[in-house]
Scaffold this motif. Structure first.
Motif, PDB file in Angstrom:
ATOM      1  N   THR A 284      11.248  -9.496  -4.722  1.00 23.15           N
ATOM      2  CA  THR A 284      10.080 -10.198  -5.211  1.00 23.15           C
ATOM      3  C   THR A 284       9.554 -10.220  -6.484  1.00 23.15           C
ATOM      4  O   THR A 284       9.779 -12.152  -6.156  1.00 23.15           O
ATOM      5  CB  THR A 284       9.151  -8.950  -4.333  1.00 23.15           C
ATOM      6  OG1 THR A 284       9.841  -7.720  -5.147  1.00 23.15           O
ATOM      7  CG2 THR A 284       9.092  -8.934  -3.115  1.00 23.15           C
ATOM      8  N   HIS A 285       9.661  -9.921  -7.695  1.00 20.99           N
ATOM      9  CA  HIS A 285       8.696 -10.254  -8.428  1.00 20.99           C
ATOM     10  C   HIS A 285      10.060  -9.368  -9.360  1.00 20.99           C
ATOM     11  O   HIS A 285       9.714  -8.748  -9.597  1.00 20.99           O
ATOM     12  CB  HIS A 285       7.427  -9.577  -8.553  1.00 20.99           C
ATOM     13  CG  HIS A 285       7.101  -9.954  -7.563  1.00 20.99           C
ATOM     14  ND1 HIS A 285       6.765 -11.275  -7.118  1.00 20.99           N
ATOM     15  CD2 HIS A 285       6.082  -8.955  -6.751  1.00 20.99           C
ATOM     16  CE1 HIS A 285       5.345 -11.018  -6.221  1.00 20.99           C
ATOM     17  NE2 HIS A 285       5.128 -10.266  -5.596  1.00 20.99           N
TER      18      HIS A 285
ATOM     19  N   PRO B 139       7.240 -14.725 -11.977  1.00 18.80           N
ATOM     20  CA  PRO B 139       5.481 -12.770 -11.519  1.00 18.80           C
ATOM     21  C   PRO B 139       5.056 -13.744 -10.553  1.00 18.80           C
ATOM     22  O   PRO B 139       4.044 -12.753 -10.441  1.00 18.80           O
ATOM     23  CB  PRO B 139       5.305 -13.944 -13.158  1.00 18.80           C
ATOM     24  CG  PRO B 139       5.696 -15.416 -13.649  1.00 18.80           C
ATOM     25  CD  PRO B 139       7.459 -15.895 -13.119  1.00 18.80           C
ATOM     26  N   GLU B 140       5.013 -14.692 -10.185  1.00 17.29           N
ATOM     27  CA  GLU B 140       3.864 -15.214  -9.583  1.00 17.29           C
ATOM     28  C   GLU B 140       4.023 -14.413  -8.065  1.00 17.29           C
ATOM     29  O   GLU B 140       5.397 -14.583  -7.209  1.00 17.29           O
ATOM     30  CB  GLU B 140       4.104 -16.264  -9.384  1.00 17.29           C
ATOM     31  CG  GLU B 140       3.048 -17.603 -10.036  1.00 17.29           C
ATOM     32  CD  GLU B 140       3.508 -19.199 -10.393  1.00 17.29           C
ATOM     33  OE1 GLU B 140       2.807 -19.840  -9.397  1.00 17.29           O
ATOM     34  OE2 GLU B 140       4.211 -19.148 -11.143  1.00 17.29           O
ATOM     35  N   PRO B 141       2.772 -14.372  -7.159  1.00 14.98           N
ATOM     36  CA  PRO B 141       3.107 -13.529  -6.017  1.00 14.98           C
ATOM     37  C   PRO B 141       3.194 -14.931  -5.195  1.00 14.98           C
ATOM     38  O   PRO B 141       2.377 -15.735  -4.986  1.00 14.98           O
ATOM     39  CB  PRO B 141       1.453 -12.976  -6.504  1.00 14.98           C
ATOM     40  CG  PRO B 141       0.656 -13.056  -7.172  1.00 14.98           C
ATOM     41  CD  PRO B 141       2.031 -13.968  -7.847  1.00 14.98           C
ATOM     42  N   GLY B 142       2.995 -14.851  -3.800  1.00 15.11           N
ATOM     43  CA  GLY B 142       2.969 -15.934  -2.929  1.00 15.11           C
ATOM     44  C   GLY B 142       4.579 -16.453  -3.029  1.00 15.11           C
ATOM     45  O   GLY B 142       4.196 -17.775  -1.851  1.00 15.11           O
TER      46      GLY B 142
ATOM     47  N   ILE C  40      14.947   1.617 -12.448  1.00 20.06           N
ATOM     48  CA  ILE C  40      13.408   2.535 -12.947  1.00 20.06           C
ATOM     49  C   ILE C  40      15.096   3.218 -12.560  1.00 20.06           C
ATOM     50  O   ILE C  40      15.610   3.299 -11.604  1.00 20.06           O
ATOM     51  CB  ILE C  40      12.476   2.386 -12.487  1.00 20.06           C
ATOM     52  CG1 ILE C  40      11.409   1.620 -13.163  1.00 20.06           C
ATOM     53  CG2 ILE C  40      12.685   3.916 -12.071  1.00 20.06           C
ATOM     54  CD1 ILE C  40      10.168   1.302 -12.459  1.00 20.06           C
TER      55      ILE C  40
ATOM     56  N   LEU D 184       8.132  -2.174 -10.313  1.00 17.87           N
ATOM     57  CA  LEU D 184       7.262  -1.330 -11.353  1.00 17.87           C
ATOM     58  C   LEU D 184       7.458  -2.154 -12.955  1.00 17.87           C
ATOM     59  O   LEU D 184       7.017  -1.815 -13.090  1.00 17.87           O
ATOM     60  CB  LEU D 184       8.137  -0.059 -10.633  1.00 17.87           C
ATOM     61  CG  LEU D 184       6.739   0.660  -9.672  1.00 17.87           C
ATOM     62  CD1 LEU D 184       7.865   1.930  -9.274  1.00 17.87           C
ATOM     63  CD2 LEU D 184       5.806   0.546 -10.520  1.00 17.87           C
TER      64      LEU D 184
ATOM     65  N   ARG E 162       2.037  -0.984  -5.562  1.00 13.70           N
ATOM     66  CA  ARG E 162       2.299  -1.207  -3.668  1.00 13.70           C
ATOM     67  C   ARG E 162       1.627  -2.688  -3.085  1.00 13.70           C
ATOM     68  O   ARG E 162       2.287  -3.473  -2.250  1.00 13.70           O
ATOM     69  CB  ARG E 162       1.406  -0.333  -2.861  1.00 13.70           C
ATOM     70  CG  ARG E 162       1.531   0.016  -1.418  1.00 13.70           C
ATOM     71  CD  ARG E 162       1.438   0.719  -0.559  1.00 13.70           C
ATOM     72  NE  ARG E 162       0.719   0.648   0.912  1.00 13.70           N
ATOM     73  CZ  ARG E 162       1.352   0.514   1.188  1.00 13.70           C
ATOM     74  NH1 ARG E 162       2.805   0.971   1.556  1.00 13.70           N
ATOM     75  NH2 ARG E 162       1.164  -0.294   2.562  1.00 13.70           N
TER      76      ARG E 162
ATOM     77  N   VAL F 215       1.233  -5.649  -4.512  1.00 10.52           N
ATOM     78  CA  VAL F 215       1.888  -6.003  -5.514  1.00 10.52           C
ATOM     79  C   VAL F 215       3.321  -6.473  -4.736  1.00 10.52           C
ATOM     80  O   VAL F 215       2.896  -7.760  -4.530  1.00 10.52           O
ATOM     81  CB  VAL F 215       2.449  -5.684  -7.206  1.00 10.52           C
ATOM     82  CG1 VAL F 215       3.049  -7.167  -7.630  1.00 10.52           C
ATOM     83  CG2 VAL F 215       1.462  -6.387  -7.637  1.00 10.52           C
ATOM     84  N   LEU F 216       3.629  -5.521  -4.230  1.00 12.53           N
ATOM     85  CA  LEU F 216       5.056  -5.400  -3.223  1.00 12.53           C
ATOM     86  C   LEU F 216       4.648  -6.357  -2.068  1.00 12.53           C
ATOM     87  O   LEU F 216       5.342  -7.487  -0.833  1.00 12.53           O
ATOM     88  CB  LEU F 216       5.299  -4.534  -3.243  1.00 12.53           C
ATOM     89  CG  LEU F 216       6.617  -4.457  -2.139  1.00 12.53           C
ATOM     90  CD1 LEU F 216       7.912  -4.705  -3.888  1.00 12.53           C
ATOM     91  CD2 LEU F 216       6.823  -2.353  -1.996  1.00 12.53           C
ATOM     92  N   LYS F 217       3.508  -6.026  -1.543  1.00 12.94           N
ATOM     93  CA  LYS F 217       3.406  -6.350   0.232  1.00 12.94           C
ATOM     94  C   LYS F 217       2.604  -8.102  -0.947  1.00 12.94           C
ATOM     95  O   LYS F 217       1.612  -9.053   0.160  1.00 12.94           O
ATOM     96  CB  LYS F 217       1.851  -6.111  -0.036  1.00 12.94           C
ATOM     97  CG  LYS F 217       1.790  -4.886   0.718  1.00 12.94           C
ATOM     98  CD  LYS F 217       0.546  -4.336   1.386  1.00 12.94           C
ATOM     99  CE  LYS F 217       1.013  -3.450   2.970  1.00 12.94           C
ATOM    100  NZ  LYS F 217      -0.718  -2.597   3.475  1.00 12.94           N
ATOM    101  N   LYS F 218       2.817  -8.814  -1.618  1.00 12.49           N
ATOM    102  CA  LYS F 218       2.412  -9.884  -2.494  1.00 12.49           C
ATOM    103  C   LYS F 218       1.116 -10.392  -2.051  1.00 12.49           C
ATOM    104  O   LYS F 218       0.181 -11.422  -1.400  1.00 12.49           O
ATOM    105  CB  LYS F 218       2.847 -10.978  -1.312  1.00 12.49           C
ATOM    106  CG  LYS F 218       4.901 -10.795  -1.162  1.00 12.49           C
ATOM    107  CD  LYS F 218       5.425 -12.142  -1.042  1.00 12.49           C
ATOM    108  CE  LYS F 218       6.958 -11.577  -1.847  1.00 12.49           C
ATOM    109  NZ  LYS F 218       7.953 -11.888  -0.717  1.00 12.49           N
TER     110      LYS F 218
ATOM    111  N   GLN G  23       0.245 -11.809 -12.942  1.00 13.53           N
ATOM    112  CA  GLN G  23       0.931 -11.867 -12.153  1.00 13.53           C
ATOM    113  C   GLN G  23       0.559 -13.722 -11.710  1.00 13.53           C
ATOM    114  O   GLN G  23       0.609 -13.517 -10.576  1.00 13.53           O
ATOM    115  CB  GLN G  23       1.126 -11.250 -11.530  1.00 13.53           C
ATOM    116  CG  GLN G  23       2.170 -10.196 -12.323  1.00 13.53           C
ATOM    117  CD  GLN G  23       3.596  -9.643 -11.529  1.00 13.53           C
ATOM    118  OE1 GLN G  23       3.147  -9.343 -10.256  1.00 13.53           O
ATOM    119  NE2 GLN G  23       3.838  -8.453 -12.206  1.00 13.53           N
TER     120      GLN G  23
ATOM    121  N   VAL H  51      -2.385 -13.243 -10.209  1.00  7.81           N
ATOM    122  CA  VAL H  51      -3.722 -12.336  -9.179  1.00  7.81           C
ATOM    123  C   VAL H  51      -4.742 -12.374  -8.830  1.00  7.81           C
ATOM    124  O   VAL H  51      -5.175 -12.646 -10.290  1.00  7.81           O
ATOM    125  CB  VAL H  51      -3.639 -10.951  -8.361  1.00  7.81           C
ATOM    126  CG1 VAL H  51      -3.574 -10.098  -7.533  1.00  7.81           C
ATOM    127  CG2 VAL H  51      -1.635 -10.808  -8.137  1.00  7.81           C
TER     128      VAL H  51
END
Ligand SMILES: Nc1ncnc2c1ncn2[C@@H]1O[C@H](COP(=O)(O)OP(=O)(O)OP(=O)(O)O)[C@@H](O)[C@H]1O
Ligand SMILES: [Mg+2]
Lengths: 510, 256
Positions: free
Chosen positions: A4-5, A10-13, A32, B131, B161, B163-166, B197, B199
């Protein structure tokens, strides 16, 4: 593989980026930890720290089982024999199934007090339908109808719990009474149906050929190996560390050795010189298959994960979009369905069904789950735990039976064990929610002394352990686990002493 | 985030109203939140902040008013509607399952499966990377049970969480209320990282120090009305206190 990121994307979506292998290698050190790193020693250490953290699982029950086996072996010459070992398995089978059934609802923090009578009433349906003097249906059809009635009962409970919102304790208490009435009506007052169908009797009374037992062990090992390898492959593919493979071999080795001992013991002739009885009872593989399927669902599928999530925090599950009502509803249906199978095992073992069949079983089922380490508060526990707990309860029943004690003693001891297990559950829960990950400060002296003392004198262990628990609650400090163990060991010793004393008294009287 | 989209709010509420029986709680409220920016929503107890947020989450729809998301008018009648648009709310009572580990919590309700069974490796990696992308350093293992985490770490998991869900819009209801100094700092950093990021973040807080540290814009609710929408850089603490207590008012939309 997709991620995902990453810092690069870095961009969500944005659609999942594709990383090539070099990128994976570059980011690997950045991951981690997952507690899977390190060799066998690190893993053992991690396991110990989980134990100290209160995640004891079935360990206390396994320890209890061993202690009881040793104890009864001393007390009765008949206990540690091949024949009694096979008896123990068949006596336990129905309780194992009932314990597993209840685990599905206990994991949600719910209870099904009607599970025992569900087994009873559905077996009443079964015998009435399959009895040659009655409807005389093919036994498979009769069983499917019994199973369907069981599932209907589960649906009923689920409806009243999930849709109407009545606590499951109340709904199933109502059913506990109501279904007894139904059973009485179906069987008729004073009625008793003998099981005549050989296939049903065979479940508990016949054995597999010896070679089939060994094949069964091989299949278990193969499945265990295969699932481990699938997990490892998936983890490797994702670029996250695997547990050291040595650990897998150790686990397989333990299964192989334990399984071999059991199957070897069961291949010895436990009948007479004229009528040899050997092999694994047929009920064992049936139980193992159901245990495996149930564990698979709970550990590896969404249904199972969501069940645990609801048991842990219902509101969190709801906000995560989980359909809580449906999951809970299904759990009650599964519980009732497995209760029917438990009833079939019991009917096969006892050989008959009457109006009281199954009535007293449910609390033993709850005890099995709780003693094995399934938390009554929901969210923690596994089917395997219920199975181990059922073995413990059955060993108590079996051993005390061999000692010719009044049956009251059996109930007293089982009740005591249940309360003890529930106390350990409650205490470790307090620990899990309140305490921080690594309690700091000095080790509580009372805890250490109490723990050591608990092996010598029960009272000392209980008193010092209890003092330590309260001190740690008030003032912090380490050693809470030791203190709880000190109390637990002390109580177990007291119980054992009680049993020995009662035995001695009764023996002295003749 | 592309520069051009910064001009346009990701979400815009226009003249939103909500009442409970005779009591009108939101009396025509306007609110904007921009991608890549942190908007603080402040106001005294009972001003209507939570009510405003519940409407955005689809938990408690507004009676009247317009919601414009990404330039399009939308309706938010259920949590699912909100979720579908990428609106995530991190509630103050974090809603994590204590008995599950970090990965399991982050993926709860949207687990990755293959042949109906979990792909634990993939979930673990994505959780770990998420994370990391938020520069989380305090979590030792992503397979730790959530019950063993501190308050700040839990907040971190809850935010990760989303963030993971976009999520495109993350709403945080008093994320630092129960935290100590160091953990508050951690969470505020996380909030900034979230905005970096791309958001759009809305944060509710009673702590003005936090607000001034983390927010780009401050919106003040007073008795169900939006009395000020200001840029943090162009205002002072005293002014904001004035807006909150009703001692001061600002011409509508001056900062927007
Ligand atoms: N379901 C409801 N029914 C009736 N009144 C409500 C309801 N929900 C909120 N209110 C009222 O609406 C007003 C605003 O409440 P809200 O919870 O939105 O305030 P808030 O700004 O979040 O306050 P706080 O800072 O204390 O969290 C309060 O006066 C409250 O009593
Ligand atoms: Mg509020």
């Amino acid at each position: 593989m997709s991620v995902t990121h990453t810092p690069e994307t870095p961009e969500p979506g944005t659609p999942a980026a594709t990383l090539d292998t070099t990128a994976i290698a570059a980011t690997d050190s950045d991951l981690i930890g997952s507690g899977q790193e390190g060799g066998i020693v690190d893993q053992a250490r991690a396991y110990l720290s989980r134990l100290r953290g209160g995640e004891m699982g079935a360990l206390p029950a396994i320890a209890g089982f061993i202690v009881l086996v040793v104890l009864f072996s001393f007390l009765s010459p008949f206990f540690f024999t091949e024949r009694n070992f096979a008896n123990l398995l068949t006596q336990a089978a129905s309780l194992v199934m009932l314990g597993m059934a209840l685990t599905f609802v206990i994991l949600l923090g719910e209870i099904d007090l009607s599970a025992g009578v569900t087994a009873g009433v559905t077996m009443a349906v079964f015998v009435v339908l399959s009895d040659p003097g009655g409807a005389h249906l093919n036994w498979i059809i009769a069983f499917l109808i019994a199973l369907a009635s069981g599932l209907a009962i589960g649906t009923f409970i689920g409806f009243f719990r999930s849709r109407i919102g009545i606590p499951s304790f109340v709904v199933t208490l109502g059913l506990f009474l109501g279904l007894q009435g139904a059973q009485l009506i179906i069987i008729g007052p004073g009625g008793l149906y003998r099981i005549q169908e050989p296939a049903v009797l065979a479940i508990q009374n016949n054995n597999m050929p010896v070679w089939m037992g060994w094949v069964m062990l091989l299949i278990i090992l193969a499945i265990s190996f295969a699932t481990s390898m699938v997990d490892r492959t998936r983890r490797t593919r994702a670029g996250v560390p695997n547990r050291t493979i040595a650990l897998m071999w150790v686990r397989l080795g333990v299964i192989a050795v334990l399984g071999a001992v059991v199957i070897f013991a069961l291949s010895q002739n436990r009948g007479t010189a004229f009528l040899a009885v050997t092999g694994v009872p047929i009920v064992v593989p049936i139980t193992l298959v159901i245990l495996w399927i149930g564990t698979f669902v709970l550990d590896r599928t969404k249904y199972g994960r969501w069940l645990y999530a609801i048991g842990g925090n219902e509101e969190a599950a709801r906000r995560a979009g989980i359909k809580v009502i449906g999951i809970r509803w299904i759990a009650f249906v599964v519980c009732s369905g497995l209760a029917v199978i438990s009833g079939l095992f019991a009917a096969s073992q006892v050989g008959s069904v009457d109006a009281a069949f199954g009535r007293n079983d449910v609390l033993n089922g709850v005890a099995a789950a709780v003693v094995g380490g399934v938390s009554l508060f929901g969210g923690r526990g596994r089917l395997m735990h219920a199975a181990v707990g059922a073995l413990v309860i059955s060993v108590i029943t079996n051993g005390l039976g061999l000692l010719n004690l009044p049956s009251g003693v059996n109930l007293l001891v089982t009740g005591g064990v249940l309360i003890l297990a529930a106390s350990v559950d409650a205490l470790s829960r307090v620990r899990g929610t309140k305490a921080v990950e690594h309690p700091t400060g000095p080790f509580n002296v009372f805890a250490i002394v109490g723990f050591v003392l608990s092996f010598v004198t029960a009272i000392g262990g209980i008193v010092l352990g209890a003092i330590a628990v309260f001190q740690i609650r008030e003032h912090g400090g380490r050693g809470r686990g030791l203190a709880i163990w000190a109390v637990a060991i002390g109580i177990i010793e007291l119980l054992i002493a009680l049993v020995i004393a009662v035995t001695a008294v009764l023996r002295a009287q003749g | 985030m592309a520069e051009s989209s910064e001009l346009r709010p990701l979400i815009e509420l226009v003249d939103v109203k909500k009442g409970f029986g005779p009591v009108s709680v939101l009396k025509g409220v306007a609110l904007k939140a921009y991608p890549g920016k942190v908007t603080a929503l402040v106001g005294d107890n009972g001003a209507g902040k939570s009510t405003l947020i519940k409407g955005l989450a689809g938990v408690q729809p507004y009676d009247e008013g317009q919601i414009i998301f990404d330039g399009e008018p939308v309706t938010l009648h259920t949590p699912r509607d909100a979720s579908a648009l990428g609106i995530e709310v991190v509630y103050q009572d974090l809603a994590l399952a204590d008995n599950l580990d970090i990965v399991q919590n982050m993926f709860l309700g949207r687990e990755e499966t293959e042949l109906l069974t979990f792909d634990e490796g993939r979930m673990e990696r994505e959780a770990s990377e998420t994370l990391r992308s938020l520069s989380v350093r305090t979590v030792k293992s992503v397979r730790q049970k959530v019950s063993s985490l501190s308050g700040g770490q839990r907040q971190t998991v809850a935010i990760a969480r989303s963030v993971l869900k976009k999520a495109r819009l993350v709403i945080l209801d008093e994320p630092t209320a129960a935290l100590g100094v160091a953990q508050t700092e951690q969470v505020l950093n996380l909030v900034r990282r979230l905005a970096e990021q791309g958001v759009a973040v809305i944060i509710i807080s009673h702590n003005l120090a936090d607000v001034f540290e983390v927010a780009d814009y401050i919106s003040v609710l007073y008795l169900g009305q939006m009395v000020a929408e200001v840029e943090t850089a162009k205002t002072t603490r005293d002014d904001v206190v004035g807006y909150i207590t009703g001692a001061k008012t600002q011409a509508r939309g001056a900062a927007a």
